[in-house]
Design a protein around this motif. Structure first.
Motif: not given
Ligand code: NA
Ligand code: NA
Lengths: 306, 198, 460
Positions: C105-111, C147-155
């Motif tokens: 999920f982190a991979a898709v959300s930037g947050s 991990l949401g902000i580390l795994i791209p994409p990330s805001i």
């Molecule tokens: Na992300």
């Protein structure tokens, strides 16, 4: 000392950022201990929408939002968004320095704002995930526009779909191709990384994206008479400096984008550019009443070198 | 009776704002992807709905104990001391409300005076933003009612989640190995004690 | 003086037990009144700006709405049954699966908070049901969510790229290995922890049960496919995908599984009913059920639950932004950063101090705000010292991850508290052991630049 808070939304290494720092240095040299300038870059204080209100409230003294932000204050500023009105930046400069251009700066006074000068960013280019050669190529494509009725209309007349989305979303939407393209200056396409997610950029020079340096009418009028001329002179010098940097940066960033090979830059033949111009011409008529025919005419005159 | 209906209307407005915002963004995606079109006003309306949702809902959140805080320390004190600490805390919150009420009155007044309109919606900006004032009026009213309840000894704090009770439940859960009730069940049923009184 | 007042007031207010949002607000407002020339109107302006001009933040209410429908409507229960059937026989398997879900999920959300909101409310309940302690489950998810902000994409990376003019693509690439590494560290830690604690492992139920639970859970599983598909298929941005997810979750819970709402106890097919008749009846009932949902008690309760958690979070964020605004106008972060810069440190010490500074800042400010203020100041020094700007960016992002888990402004903590209905103190305690892992990871990322730079250098 009198404090001048200069709030802007871009990085310090951009032309606007450098202009702000130059202004701060000049003031500190010329009015030491009398005026203090604090520069807040990167929208640290306010974003471009709110900064004008903050100026009116007296919490920020200087800002340089893009011209289209002023359109909710007076429709006349829509003139700068009209497609293919100016041939090049020299024409833009001539218009801004003309009597009509200078009159626009003072047209905001009823709203409590005073325009102090124009700051260049550059001419806008069209980018997309497919090559755009003539207006028909734009048909059915979704383009991101900034908040401006003129810019929306400009895409509608070539049968494209304007999409309004906040900047924070644009990169992802372009990357995933949920939006097909956008319009921006070379330096914005470069600094905002749009060239990394757009396969083609057409060098249309179809519009101008400049800034206006504004202050509060009340603050400006309240400056002591021995200080205001120095501030004004320093600001003009800083603007001149910023504009030089902008012109260089425009070319530099364009070359950097070409060199990156991440996006193909398309140069238009003059007949192709003429097609775009004709296709978008109806926009002028549509907004002629709101802007004023005389203002449009004055802007057009700036294309001729006299 | 009137209070009862007001509470129903208040909750319905909050739900409507959240649902409206969600539907609008959903509709935008459908329009853009399926019909290759869209309305320019949608972004601005979504953002304003978001602001209305938060600012209108804040006072309701206080009523139902939705806001979280750190009450571990105040719970160490006896009820009487706790009540006095809470009185000062509520006064502090009222001070905050006062500042924001005063600030938004001036701010909205200025916007009205200048005659600014919203970007894509043909409404004066001050009207679109009026919830800034309205929301803090509601919050101030709720805080005053909480203050009254503190004075009349109906409550002795903000009645946020009961930390002690939770850690007790936690301790039981750690010792027991049998699966316990999942938190999702609690989520829909909780109304803190303060909620029924405010 | 200003700084001391600001932080002291915040601490004092928080300890009275008042809502965190109001504590942040009172500290900010008082500091402005005491030390600044800013008008009170500007405070109102800032609060409205914070609540009305951050489109990406709307992902939070949308994902919370979707997750409340999933967890209340019994969708979560079905998903968990499937997950238990699939990985329940591995010790710690469900927790590991949850971490993988967070990474996906982190991979898709930037947050980060959106990741916790979306995954947490489903899997925490599931882990508790399978015999994990709730604090273990909450701690794992609050951490994996960062991990949401580390795994791209990330805001946050995009903000960094814009502030320093480094390439966003390079930044994203640089985040991939650290993201996977951190995920891996979490997985190993869970395995060891689960063994030590002897978390239960069920016997493998057999393929037949696995497939059956999988089919039953398909409606819920499709949500993950939907969100990923909507984003990668070029249909919508992560924020918009969150709204799509909310609508889908409503449909699957109310129309699909019918555990709640107007169609509750109305089966898709009555015994002995002809197919044609069932289709017509369902068509009519579903069409009618959608407007009825607006007045349905159960549906309304679910929406209200989501509303309460969302507005609590968004109001904290608005006041945290006001707090950061005061820090900025008083130039507090600038002053601290400039002091560090003037100390003339060697690269390793510079990085150490940068980490300490960012960790401290992470306690009080939002990631994007910190990056916007600090990056332009730290970036030139780093370049002078021969530190790669991409490397510095990843260090900043990892620091921001930790900041998500530290009070008083730790968004993941609030979201976790919101979805578990536990107190902040409880969540902090639950997340603490895992925070240690993140700190070790930060050390690795700081002093082994190759972790961040290997991929971007390889592809250049
Ligand atoms: Na992300
Ligand atoms: Na934090």
């Amino acid at each position: 000392p009198i404090e001048i808070k200069f709030s802007h939304v871009v990085a310090e290494n951009t032309p606007k950022g450098k202009m702000a720092i130059r202004f701060k240095k000049l003031i500190e040299q010329r009015l030491p201990g009398k005026v203090k300038v604090s520069v807040f870059p990167n929208a640290q204080l306010f974003n471009d929408d709110k900064v004008l209100e903050a100026i009116i409230l007296g919490d920020v003294q200087l800002a340089a939002p893009s011209l289209s932000k002023l359109e909710t204050y007076t429709k006349k500023f829509q003139v700068f968004d009209l497609p293919f009105l100016f041939d090049d930046m020299q024409a833009v400069e001539r218009f801004q320095q003309s009597e009509e251009g200078q009159k626009l700066l003072t047209s905001l006074e009823s709203k409590g704002l005073t325009g102090l000068g124009y700051l260049h960013n550059g001419m806008k280019q069209l980018s997309a995930n497919e090559p755009l050669y003539d207006p028909a190529d734009a048909k059915g494509k979704k383009f991101r526009v900034m908040a401006s009725d003129v810019l929306a209309a400009q895409f509608q007349v070539v049968n494209a779909n304007p999409v309004k989305k906040p900047f924070s979303e644009v990169f992802t939407l372009l990357q995933t191709k949920a939006i097909d393209g956008q319009e921006n200056t070379w330096s914005n396409i470069y600094s905002k990384k749009f060239f990394e997610v757009q396969s083609h950029i057409t060098e249309t020079d179809h519009g101008v994206l400049d800034y206006i340096v504004v202050t509060s009418k009340e603050f400006w009028a309240g400056l002591p008479s021995d200080i205001r001329p120095v501030v004004e002179k320093s600001l003009q010098e800083a603007i001149t400096f910023g504009n030089q940097v902008a012109l260089q940066k425009d070319e530099q960033d364009k070359q950097a984008i070409i060199a990156s090979k991440k996006s193909t830059v398309i140069e238009l033949t003059s007949s192709q550019r003429q097609q775009w111009k004709q296709a978008m011409a109806p926009v002028w008529k549509e907004f002629q009443d709101e802007i004023g025919a005389d203002l449009i005419e004055a802007a057009q005159k700036a294309n001729q070198i006299n | 009776m009137i209070r009862h209906y007001l509470a129903i209307v208040e909750a319905a407005i909050i739900r409507l704002l959240l649902v409206g915002m969600t539907l609008l963004v959903f509709l935008e995606v459908i329009l853009r992807f399926v019909f290759n079109t869209g309305w320019l006003w949608m972004e601005e309306v979504t953002l304003y709905l978001g602001a209305w949702f938060v600012l209108f809902g804040v006072s309701y959140g206080l009523k139902v104990g939705a806001h979280i805080g750190v009450d571990a320390l105040v719970r160490l004190f006896p009820s009487g001391v706790r009540r006095w600490i809470s009185v000062f805390a509520v006064l502090g919150c009222l001070f905050y409300c006062g500042v924001l009420l005063y600030g938004s009155w001036i701010y909205l007044g200025k916007l009205k005076l200048i005659g600014l309109t919203m970007e894509d919606v043909p409404l004066p900006k001050w009207q679109g933003m009026s919830i800034l004032f309205g929301g803090f009026v509601l919050l101030a009213l709720r805080l005053m009612s909480l203050l009254w309840m503190l004075f009349s000894r109906q409550v002795d704090g903000f009645e946020l989640l009961d930390e002690a009770e939770e850690s007790l439940a936690l301790a039981q859960e750690e010792t027991k190995s049998t699966p316990k009730e999942s938190p999702e069940v609690r989520m829909s049923s909780d109304v803190s004690p303060i909620g029924s009184k405010l | 003086m200003t700084t001391a007042t600001l932080f002291l007031l915040l601490l004092l207010c928080m300890l009275t037990g008042m809502p965190i949002a109001l504590a942040l607000g009172i500290a900010s407002v008082s500091t402005i009144l005491l030390f600044s020339n800013d008008s009170l109107a500007s405070i109102a302006l800032k609060i409205f700006e914070s609540t009305s001009s951050h489109y990406t933040l709307l992902a939070i209410p949308f994902f919370i709405l979707s997750s409340v429908f999933l967890s209340t409507g019994g969708v979560a229960k079905r998903l968990i049954n499937f997950a238990v059937a699939g990985v329940g026989h591995v010790r710690g398997g469900l927790a590991m699966a949850s971490v993988v879900a967070c990474m996906l999920f982190a991979a898709v959300s930037g947050s980060s908070p959106a990741t916790v909101a979306a995954i947490g409310s489903i899997v925490i309940a599931g882990m508790v049901r399978s015999g994990y302690s709730q604090s273990f489950a909450a701690g794992v998810i609050a951490n994996a969510g960062t991990l949401g902000i580390l795994i791209p994409p990330s805001i946050v990376m995009l903000v960094y790229a814009a502030a320093t003019e480094v390439s966003a693509t390079r930044m994203f690439m640089a985040g991939l290995i650290p993201g996977l590494l951190m995920g891996g560290i979490l997985l190993v830690a869970i395995y060891l922890f689960a063994r030590k604690r002897r978390y239960p492992s069920q016997p493998f139920p057999g393929w037949r049960i696995l497939v059956k639970t999988g089919l039953i859970a398909a409606g819920g599983l499709f949500l993950i496919v939907l969100v990923l598909g909507v984003i990668y298929g070029g249909i919508a941005s992560p924020t918009e995908a969150a709204a799509v997810a909310a609508i889908y979750a409503f449909l699957i819970a109310v129309i699909g599984y019918r555990d709640m709402g107007p169609l509750r106890d109305t089966p898709w097919h009555y015994q002995g009913e002809s197919v044609v008749r069932a289709v017509c009846r369902n068509f009519w009932q579903i069409t009618w059920a959608i407007p009825r949902s607006f007045f349905d008690r159960e549906v309304n309760n679910v929406v209200m639950d989501a509303a309460k958690v969302s507005l609590m979070l968004l109001f904290i964020i608005a006041n945290a932004m006001l707090f950061a605004h005061v820090l900025t106008t008083e130039r507090i972060p600038h002053a601290i950063a400039e002091t560090i810069v003037s100390m003339g440190l060697p690269p390793w010490a510079f990085l150490l101090v940068v980490n300490l500074l960012l960790l401290a800042a992470g306690n009080f400010m939002e990631p994007s705000a910190i990056v916007l203020i600090m990056a332009p100041i730290l970036f030139p020094i780093a370049t002078q010292l021969g530190i790669d700007p991409i490397h510095l960016g990843i260090i900043m992002v990892v620091n921001m991850e930790i900041g998500m888990l530290t009070p008083p402004v730790g968004l993941n903590l609030f979201v976790t508290a919101g979805i578990t209905q536990q107190s902040i103190g409880w969540v902090i305690k639950a997340a603490l052991p895992w925070l240690g892992l993140l700190l070790i990871f930060l050390g690795l990322v700081t002093y082994i630049p190759a972790i961040s730079l290997f991929l971007p250098d390889l592809l250049n």
